[in-house]
Design a protein around this motif. Structure first.
Motif, PDB file in Angstrom:
ATOM      1  N   ARG A 167      97.381  -0.109 -18.902  1.00 17.50           N
ATOM      2  CA  ARG A 167      98.263  -0.646 -17.859  1.00 17.50           C
ATOM      3  C   ARG A 167      99.150   0.474 -17.343  1.00 17.50           C
ATOM      4  NH1 ARG A 167      98.849  -6.104 -17.120  1.00 17.50           N
ATOM      5  NH2 ARG A 167      97.635  -7.393 -18.517  1.00 17.50           N
ATOM      6  N   LEU A 168      99.534   0.365 -16.061  1.00 16.86           N
ATOM      7  CA  LEU A 168     100.386   1.352 -15.423  1.00 16.86           C
ATOM      8  C   LEU A 168     101.534   0.665 -14.699  1.00 16.86           C
ATOM      9  CD1 LEU A 168      97.617   3.400 -13.545  1.00 16.86           C
ATOM     10  CD2 LEU A 168      98.594   3.919 -15.787  1.00 16.86           C
ATOM     11  N   LYS A 169     102.590   1.422 -14.464  1.00 16.24           N
ATOM     12  CA  LYS A 169     103.685   1.006 -13.596  1.00 16.24           C
ATOM     13  C   LYS A 169     103.861   2.136 -12.593  1.00 16.24           C
ATOM     14  CE  LYS A 169     107.364  -1.451 -14.673  1.00 16.24           C
ATOM     15  NZ  LYS A 169     108.636  -1.901 -15.219  1.00 16.24           N
ATOM     16  N   ALA A 170     104.106   1.790 -11.326  1.00 19.91           N
ATOM     17  CA  ALA A 170     104.250   2.808 -10.294  1.00 19.91           C
ATOM     18  C   ALA A 170     105.405   2.472  -9.363  1.00 19.91           C
ATOM     19  CB  ALA A 170     102.950   2.927  -9.494  1.00 19.91           C
ATOM     20  N   PHE A 171     105.985   3.528  -8.801  1.00 19.16           N
ATOM     21  CA  PHE A 171     107.101   3.403  -7.874  1.00 19.16           C
ATOM     22  C   PHE A 171     106.737   4.163  -6.605  1.00 19.16           C
ATOM     23  CE2 PHE A 171     108.532   3.377 -12.224  1.00 19.16           C
ATOM     24  CZ  PHE A 171     109.319   2.231 -12.287  1.00 19.16           C
ATOM     25  N   TYR A 230     109.204   0.131  -3.796  1.00 17.30           N
ATOM     26  CA  TYR A 230     108.287  -0.856  -4.374  1.00 17.30           C
ATOM     27  C   TYR A 230     108.000  -0.491  -5.823  1.00 17.30           C
ATOM     28  CZ  TYR A 230     107.346  -2.822   0.207  1.00 17.30           C
ATOM     29  OH  TYR A 230     107.479  -3.437   1.428  1.00 17.30           O
ATOM     30  N   THR A 231     108.040  -1.488  -6.677  1.00 18.10           N
ATOM     31  CA  THR A 231     107.634  -1.333  -8.069  1.00 18.10           C
ATOM     32  C   THR A 231     106.351  -2.134  -8.226  1.00 18.10           C
ATOM     33  OG1 THR A 231     109.939  -1.183  -8.774  1.00 18.10           O
ATOM     34  CG2 THR A 231     108.306  -1.681 -10.469  1.00 18.10           C
ATOM     35  N   MET A 251     103.445   8.471  -5.091  1.00 19.07           N
ATOM     36  CA  MET A 251     103.845   7.503  -6.115  1.00 19.07           C
ATOM     37  C   MET A 251     104.262   8.217  -7.392  1.00 19.07           C
ATOM     38  SD  MET A 251     100.689   4.806  -5.820  1.00 19.07           S
ATOM     39  CE  MET A 251     101.496   3.314  -6.337  1.00 19.07           C
ATOM     40  N   ASP A 252     105.167   7.589  -8.115  1.00 14.28           N
ATOM     41  CA  ASP A 252     105.498   7.989  -9.485  1.00 14.28           C
ATOM     42  C   ASP A 252     104.750   7.006 -10.374  1.00 14.28           C
ATOM     43  OD1 ASP A 252     106.556   8.614 -11.958  1.00 14.28           O
ATOM     44  OD2 ASP A 252     108.559   7.839 -11.512  1.00 14.28           O
ATOM     45  N   VAL A 253     103.660   7.450 -11.000  1.00 12.90           N
ATOM     46  CA  VAL A 253     102.815   6.587 -11.826  1.00 12.90           C
ATOM     47  C   VAL A 253     103.102   6.869 -13.299  1.00 12.90           C
ATOM     48  CG1 VAL A 253     100.448   5.916 -12.402  1.00 12.90           C
ATOM     49  CG2 VAL A 253     101.028   6.532 -10.050  1.00 12.90           C
TER      50      VAL A 253
END
Length: 135
Positions: free
Chosen positions: A60-64, A106-107, A39-41
Motif C-alpha cells: 500500500r502507498l500514500k501520496a501527496f 490531495y492525499t 507527487m510525494d509517494v
C-alpha cells in the motif's frame, strides 16, 4: 519552513477514459493516457489478500500532490487512476482534497494491482528510438 514540493518527484499516472462495456462485472476501458504528476509517494504497509487463486501480499502507498487523482466511479463507468511505482502498478482507492491550510493538496491512497498491465512507455526512450529510425 520547508516547501511541500521538496519531496515531490515525477510519477506516471495511467488515466482511463470511460469504458466501452462491462463484462463479468469489470469495465473494459475505452482508452487510457499516461500522464506525469509531481507527487510525494510513501510506502505504508503490506496487506494480505486471499482469493480463489491463492494468497497474495500487496503493498500500500500514500501520496501527496497538487493534482487530483481519480478513484473508480461506477456512475461514470470509469476505472481508477493507476500509479507506476517501483516497477509495479498501484490503483487509487482514495483521493481527498485537504483545504484546511494554505498548503492545500490531495492525499491519496493506493493498493498494488493484482493484475499488472504493461509498463508505461518512457517518453525519453520513445524519442531516442524515433531519432535512431530517422538516421
Amino acid at each position: 519552513m520547508v516547501p511541500l514540493g521538496l519531496w515531490r518527484k515525477k510519477h506516471t499516472i495511467r488515466r482511463f477514459n470511460g469504458c466501452m462495456e462491462v463484462q463479468d462485472g469489470y469495465a473494459i476501458p475505452e482508452s487510457c493516457n499516461d500522464i506525469i504528476i509531481l507527487m510525494d509517494v510513501q510506502t505504508t504497509k503490506k496487506g494480505h489478500v486471499t482469493d480463489e487463486s491463492g494468497d497474495y501480499t500487496l503493498q500500500r502507498l500514500k501520496a501527496f500532490s497538487d493534482d487530483e487523482v481519480m478513484t473508480a466511479s461506477e456512475a461514470e463507468k470509469r476505472r481508477a487512476d493507476c500509479l507506476w511505482f517501483q516497477g509495479k502498478w498501484f490503483e487509487c482507492v482514495s483521493s481527498i482534497l485537504s483545504e484546511n491550510t494554505v498548503l492545500k493538496h490531495y492525499t491519496s491512497e493506493w493498493i498494488q494491482c493484482l493484475n499488472q498491465e504493461e509498463p508505461p512507455i518512457d517518453p525519453d526512450q520513445t524519442e531516442k528510438e524515433e531519432e535512431e529510425t530517422k538516421v
